[in-house]
Design an enzyme around this catalytic site. Sequence first.
Site, PDB file in Angstrom:
ATOM      1  N   ARG A 135      60.062  47.025  44.572  1.00  0.00           N
ATOM      2  CA  ARG A 135      59.453  46.361  45.728  1.00  0.00           C
ATOM      3  C   ARG A 135      59.059  47.329  46.842  1.00  0.00           C
ATOM      4  O   ARG A 135      58.021  47.161  47.472  1.00  0.00           O
ATOM      5  CB  ARG A 135      60.416  45.296  46.262  1.00  0.00           C
ATOM      6  CG  ARG A 135      59.771  44.351  47.251  1.00  0.00           C
ATOM      7  CD  ARG A 135      60.642  43.139  47.518  1.00  0.00           C
ATOM      8  NE  ARG A 135      60.901  42.357  46.323  1.00  0.00           N
ATOM      9  CZ  ARG A 135      61.567  41.201  46.339  1.00  0.00           C
ATOM     10  NH1 ARG A 135      62.051  40.717  47.466  1.00  0.00           N
ATOM     11  NH2 ARG A 135      61.771  40.531  45.222  1.00  0.00           N
TER      12      ARG A 135
ATOM     13  N   GLU B 299      37.245  21.570  36.141  1.00  0.00           N
ATOM     14  CA  GLU B 299      36.069  21.944  35.359  1.00  0.00           C
ATOM     15  C   GLU B 299      36.415  22.944  34.262  1.00  0.00           C
ATOM     16  O   GLU B 299      35.949  22.820  33.121  1.00  0.00           O
ATOM     17  CB  GLU B 299      35.005  22.541  36.293  1.00  0.00           C
ATOM     18  CG  GLU B 299      34.414  21.530  37.254  1.00  0.00           C
ATOM     19  CD  GLU B 299      33.660  22.169  38.407  1.00  0.00           C
ATOM     20  OE1 GLU B 299      33.175  21.423  39.279  1.00  0.00           O
ATOM     21  OE2 GLU B 299      33.547  23.420  38.445  1.00  0.00           O
TER      22      GLU B 299
END
Length: 492
Positions: free
Chosen positions: A123, A144
Amino acid sequence: MARAALRVGARALALLVLVSVAVLPLVSSDDGYKHCEGIVRGWADSSTGREDGGKLSLKDLLFFLHIPRTGGRTYFHCFLKKLYTNAQECPRSYDKLRFDPSHPDCKLVVSHDDYSLTSKLPRERTSVVTILRNPVDRVFSTYEFSVEVAARFLVHPNLTSAKLMTTRVLTKSRAVSTLDIWPWKYLVPWMREDMFARRDARGNDTVHSSKKVNAYDVEDMVMPLHQYINDSVAHEIIHNGATFQITGLTNNSYFDGAHEVRHCVRKHPDLGRIVLEVAKNRLDQMLYVGLTEDHEESARLFAHMVGAQVLSQSGTLNLDLKENVPSETDSHPSMVEPEDEETNEHLNSAHGWQNNEALNSTNDEHGKGNMTVGKLMEAYETCIAKLRKSQSSRRKISLKKVQEANFSKEARKLVPEAILKQIISLNSLDMKLYDHAKKIFTQEHLMLKAQQSMVGQHRQLAEQKVYSNSKNTTYAVHFSLTSFSCKNSESQ
């Protein structure tokens, strides 16, 4: 007397039971809320990290957190594939729902995995970037694309045949499928099964001309949009999806308690404000936040804020300020519009990506050597033009079996207002997060503009210094020559 006492006691007990029954739901409900509030706040407290003062500097590892249907796939192929080598990309980071990011030398992770993936990354050495999109448009686009990919399987006689053939092809070719990637791993099979059921109900595979005008309500062929957004699958995966992905709370999270937090927020919507604040904080700490709707400026910002740093770190950046400074009025006709760009994501069908020439063309015509941000943008525009052409024909073929589902910006305008309002309501967290992203985007633009102005001033000062030095040198030479001439005259 004893009997009377017993009767009084029995009545008192019955009354106590009635009171308990009456009060129990209230207590239970209150306890449920308090329990959930504790769960959500506990997670939020553990998720709030310290602010990183060097967030604008690219670190060793870049994590592109790709929110579905935001155009991120275009950035992957047309930007990142030109900035990073295959060896620098973490192995199979885009190919599976989960992967092993522990490869010591990789510098790039591009994934639909949510923010919880950072728990598997170093991190302190990781920069995160992402792109957000208007939540209403993102829901439309998700619907869609679910229809488009599911419709590709209608070439098969039945659902069983489609599943068997897909498994056979993928096993043989080891190709990557949309079905391997979150969230399509869940959304496409769901839509595919529904689509085959509707086709079976029609009794044949013939496409009949429909009298319905609304492409999002062709119920004899495709699950209507209003049904899609109200299904439990949509509530689990789609609605407020950007917020849950950025907070690491999707159903694909590495955090074991993600489901419980997500459940509590859906059960008690007002707890969503806590999750939203964590999401905003995460965006604030990212190296770059782009917007799908402002595609052209987003691409330029990415090239300058991320691309320039990658090139600089690799030692291949040649700062040509004349090329790198974008003009306010500069237009790029090859820039893909959001509607076209969004269709470029996951061009792979069950047969994988290997047959798509545009996607596999990762060679930069300009070459990395002597690269400028201006040249990077030129390469990007060439790349997206190829992607647009490739996907345009592919989408027509995919929807051939469900032609009445003729999705477009114009078709979206015909969707009833009530459905639009419902989408907004169901995605209230994402709506607020998107507004926050727009503020960040404005700050990025102003910051880059100020930085370029500063660089321009330094360049001007450098040019003036060179000119001044040149003028002084000329004067010194002239003075020396004059003195020499005078001395010669005196000696004569």
